[in-house]
Design a protein around this motif. Sequence first.
Motif, PDB file in Angstrom:
ATOM      1  N   THR A   1      59.714  29.253  46.514  1.00 60.40           N
ATOM      2  CA  THR A   1      58.585  29.620  46.660  1.00 60.40           C
ATOM      3  C   THR A   1      57.451  30.044  45.351  1.00 60.40           C
ATOM      4  O   THR A   1      58.276  30.712  44.461  1.00 60.40           O
ATOM      5  N   LEU A   2      56.347  29.369  44.947  1.00 54.63           N
ATOM      6  CA  LEU A   2      55.009  29.422  43.735  1.00 54.63           C
ATOM      7  C   LEU A   2      53.873  28.861  44.500  1.00 54.63           C
ATOM      8  O   LEU A   2      53.841  28.310  44.998  1.00 54.63           O
ATOM      9  N   ASP A   3      52.852  30.681  43.710  1.00 50.59           N
ATOM     10  CA  ASP A   3      51.697  29.205  43.970  1.00 50.59           C
ATOM     11  C   ASP A   3      51.029  29.501  41.688  1.00 50.59           C
ATOM     12  O   ASP A   3      51.418  29.738  41.684  1.00 50.59           O
ATOM     13  N   THR A   4      50.318  29.041  42.188  1.00 47.66           N
ATOM     14  CA  THR A   4      49.578  28.042  41.162  1.00 47.66           C
ATOM     15  C   THR A   4      48.427  27.900  41.032  1.00 47.66           C
ATOM     16  O   THR A   4      47.650  27.981  42.492  1.00 47.66           O
ATOM     17  N   VAL A   5      47.312  28.126  39.935  1.00 48.05           N
ATOM     18  CA  VAL A   5      45.969  27.534  39.894  1.00 48.05           C
ATOM     19  C   VAL A   5      45.710  26.548  40.250  1.00 48.05           C
ATOM     20  O   VAL A   5      45.984  25.459  39.146  1.00 48.05           O
ATOM     21  N   GLU A   6      45.066  25.406  41.396  1.00 44.20           N
ATOM     22  CA  GLU A   6      45.219  24.084  41.921  1.00 44.20           C
ATOM     23  C   GLU A   6      44.139  24.241  40.461  1.00 44.20           C
ATOM     24  O   GLU A   6      43.271  23.670  39.405  1.00 44.20           O
ATOM     25  N   GLY A   7      44.785  22.670  40.151  1.00 42.54           N
ATOM     26  CA  GLY A   7      43.974  21.797  38.725  1.00 42.54           C
ATOM     27  C   GLY A   7      44.315  22.049  37.113  1.00 42.54           C
ATOM     28  O   GLY A   7      44.310  21.398  36.333  1.00 42.54           O
ATOM     29  N   GLU A   8      45.384  22.849  37.394  1.00 46.52           N
ATOM     30  CA  GLU A   8      45.588  23.915  36.089  1.00 46.52           C
ATOM     31  C   GLU A   8      47.206  22.592  35.559  1.00 46.52           C
ATOM     32  O   GLU A   8      47.655  22.048  36.068  1.00 46.52           O
TER      33      GLU A   8
ATOM     34  N   VAL B   1      52.259  22.321  49.069  1.00 45.42           N
ATOM     35  CA  VAL B   1      51.928  23.059  50.962  1.00 45.42           C
ATOM     36  C   VAL B   1      50.728  22.509  50.858  1.00 45.42           C
ATOM     37  O   VAL B   1      50.437  21.838  52.169  1.00 45.42           O
ATOM     38  N   GLY B   2      50.237  23.236  50.391  1.00 46.14           N
ATOM     39  CA  GLY B   2      48.692  22.851  49.868  1.00 46.14           C
ATOM     40  C   GLY B   2      47.838  23.726  49.667  1.00 46.14           C
ATOM     41  O   GLY B   2      48.214  24.181  48.057  1.00 46.14           O
ATOM     42  N   VAL B   3      46.800  23.441  48.956  1.00 46.75           N
ATOM     43  CA  VAL B   3      45.789  24.815  48.345  1.00 46.75           C
ATOM     44  C   VAL B   3      44.627  25.830  49.406  1.00 46.75           C
ATOM     45  O   VAL B   3      44.681  25.602  50.363  1.00 46.75           O
ATOM     46  N   ILE B   4      44.601  27.242  48.526  1.00 43.27           N
ATOM     47  CA  ILE B   4      44.223  28.062  49.757  1.00 43.27           C
ATOM     48  C   ILE B   4      42.741  28.500  48.747  1.00 43.27           C
ATOM     49  O   ILE B   4      43.323  28.385  47.306  1.00 43.27           O
ATOM     50  N   PRO B   5      41.585  27.797  49.354  1.00 43.69           N
ATOM     51  CA  PRO B   5      40.729  27.805  48.444  1.00 43.69           C
ATOM     52  C   PRO B   5      40.080  28.974  48.243  1.00 43.69           C
ATOM     53  O   PRO B   5      39.709  30.042  49.090  1.00 43.69           O
ATOM     54  N   ARG B   6      39.466  29.358  46.827  1.00 42.10           N
ATOM     55  CA  ARG B   6      38.963  31.032  46.404  1.00 42.10           C
ATOM     56  C   ARG B   6      40.183  31.907  47.253  1.00 42.10           C
ATOM     57  O   ARG B   6      39.372  32.727  47.402  1.00 42.10           O
ATOM     58  N   TYR B   7      41.472  31.701  46.960  1.00 46.75           N
ATOM     59  CA  TYR B   7      42.424  32.647  47.199  1.00 46.75           C
ATOM     60  C   TYR B   7      42.636  33.911  45.429  1.00 46.75           C
ATOM     61  O   TYR B   7      42.700  34.847  46.054  1.00 46.75           O
ATOM     62  N   ALA B   8      42.402  34.161  44.176  1.00 49.41           N
ATOM     63  CA  ALA B   8      41.991  34.895  43.565  1.00 49.41           C
ATOM     64  C   ALA B   8      40.541  34.145  42.730  1.00 49.41           C
ATOM     65  O   ALA B   8      39.869  33.731  43.322  1.00 49.41           O
ATOM     66  N   LEU B   9      41.369  35.035  41.658  1.00 49.62           N
ATOM     67  CA  LEU B   9      39.438  35.090  40.149  1.00 49.62           C
ATOM     68  C   LEU B   9      40.682  35.092  39.156  1.00 49.62           C
ATOM     69  O   LEU B   9      41.535  35.187  39.274  1.00 49.62           O
ATOM     70  N   MET B  10      39.682  33.308  39.075  1.00 50.89           N
ATOM     71  CA  MET B  10      40.487  33.507  37.329  1.00 50.89           C
ATOM     72  C   MET B  10      39.723  34.850  37.064  1.00 50.89           C
ATOM     73  O   MET B  10      39.136  35.777  36.344  1.00 50.89           O
ATOM     74  N   PRO B  11      40.060  35.680  35.863  1.00 48.77           N
ATOM     75  CA  PRO B  11      40.340  36.618  34.461  1.00 48.77           C
ATOM     76  C   PRO B  11      38.357  36.712  34.142  1.00 48.77           C
ATOM     77  O   PRO B  11      37.690  37.777  33.905  1.00 48.77           O
ATOM     78  N   ASP B  12      37.922  35.641  34.172  1.00 47.04           N
ATOM     79  CA  ASP B  12      35.715  35.732  33.736  1.00 47.04           C
ATOM     80  C   ASP B  12      35.148  35.982  35.606  1.00 47.04           C
ATOM     81  O   ASP B  12      34.031  36.422  35.463  1.00 47.04           O
ATOM     82  N   GLY B  13      36.200  36.101  36.545  1.00 50.81           N
ATOM     83  CA  GLY B  13      35.933  36.093  38.289  1.00 50.81           C
ATOM     84  C   GLY B  13      35.752  35.033  38.331  1.00 50.81           C
ATOM     85  O   GLY B  13      34.954  35.551  39.856  1.00 50.81           O
ATOM     86  N   ARG B  14      35.698  33.825  37.851  1.00 45.58           N
ATOM     87  CA  ARG B  14      35.609  32.702  39.253  1.00 45.58           C
ATOM     88  C   ARG B  14      36.438  32.585  39.848  1.00 45.58           C
ATOM     89  O   ARG B  14      37.702  32.741  39.057  1.00 45.58           O
ATOM     90  N   PRO B  15      36.169  32.099  40.930  1.00 44.60           N
ATOM     91  CA  PRO B  15      37.222  32.030  41.807  1.00 44.60           C
ATOM     92  C   PRO B  15      37.626  30.701  42.036  1.00 44.60           C
ATOM     93  O   PRO B  15      37.030  29.922  40.845  1.00 44.60           O
ATOM     94  N   CYS B  16      38.764  30.570  42.129  1.00 44.59           N
ATOM     95  CA  CYS B  16      39.960  29.603  41.830  1.00 44.59           C
ATOM     96  C   CYS B  16      41.080  29.100  43.926  1.00 44.59           C
ATOM     97  O   CYS B  16      41.075  30.389  43.596  1.00 44.59           O
ATOM     98  N   GLY B  17      40.938  27.691  43.245  1.00 51.41           N
ATOM     99  CA  GLY B  17      41.773  27.355  44.957  1.00 51.41           C
ATOM    100  C   GLY B  17      43.616  27.667  43.674  1.00 51.41           C
ATOM    101  O   GLY B  17      43.827  28.058  43.222  1.00 51.41           O
ATOM    102  N   THR B  18      44.244  28.031  45.117  1.00 44.99           N
ATOM    103  CA  THR B  18      45.726  28.647  44.983  1.00 44.99           C
ATOM    104  C   THR B  18      46.539  27.380  45.610  1.00 44.99           C
ATOM    105  O   THR B  18      46.435  26.841  46.524  1.00 44.99           O
ATOM    106  N   VAL B  19      47.318  26.721  45.265  1.00 42.55           N
ATOM    107  CA  VAL B  19      48.416  25.641  45.054  1.00 42.55           C
ATOM    108  C   VAL B  19      49.896  26.265  45.782  1.00 42.55           C
ATOM    109  O   VAL B  19      49.960  27.346  44.670  1.00 42.55           O
ATOM    110  N   VAL B  20      50.056  25.962  46.976  1.00 42.38           N
ATOM    111  CA  VAL B  20      51.672  27.146  46.804  1.00 42.38           C
ATOM    112  C   VAL B  20      52.631  25.434  46.976  1.00 42.38           C
ATOM    113  O   VAL B  20      51.946  24.514  47.831  1.00 42.38           O
TER     114      VAL B  20
END
Length: 174
Positions: free
Chosen positions: A129-136, A150-169
Motif C-alpha cells: 500500500t502507499l499514499d500520495t498527494v492528489e493530482g501530482e 482506492v480513493g481520496v482523503i480530502p485535506r489529509y495532509a499539508l503541503m510544505p507551505d501549509g496548504r491542505p492537500c488530498g491524499t490518494v490511497v
Amino acid sequence: MTQPFRIRRLEAAATRAAAPALAAILKDCVEGGASVSFMADMTLADALAFWIGVAEAQAADGRAVIVAEDDDGPVGVVEVIPAGPPNQSHRGDVAKMLVHRRGRRRGVGEALMRAAEQAGRDLGKSLLTLDTVEGEAAERLYARLGWVRVGVIPRYALMPDGRPCGTVVFYKDI
C-alpha cells in the motif's frame, strides 16, 4: 542524453552511511514543494535525523531501503516497511519514494517502484500500500504501474507551505 543510474538495496549500516545524501534528497523534495511529512522550515539536520532514524528502524524491522544512484551519488530513494500487526504479516507499506529534482524525468521513480515491488516480494509480502498527494506526478506514475487507486482523503495532509492537500490511497497485489 540522460546519465545512467543504478538501483541498489541498502543494509542498515549502508543506510546510516548514506543518510547525509538521503537527507539532501529529502530536503530538495520538500523545497520543491513535495508533501512528504515535512514543512518548508525543515532543516538539513531534521532530514538527517529522519534518515538516521530510518536506519535504526531498518535494523529492527527489516524494512527495505532502496536507492537510485548516478555518477554523482544518490538521486532517489524508497522504503518498503513491513506492516507490524500479526494479522497483517502479508502486507507492507511503500514510503518516502523521493527523487531529487536533478534526477527527474529519467525513469528513476519507475525503477525505484519496480525495485520496491521486488523488495516486497523478497520480504514475503503479497500486498503493498502507499499514499500520495492528489493530482501530482506520483499519482500518475503509480496508476501507470498498475497500482489500484482506492480513493481520496480530502485535506489529509499539508503541503510544505501549509496548504491542505488530498491524499490518494493505492494498493497493489504483488
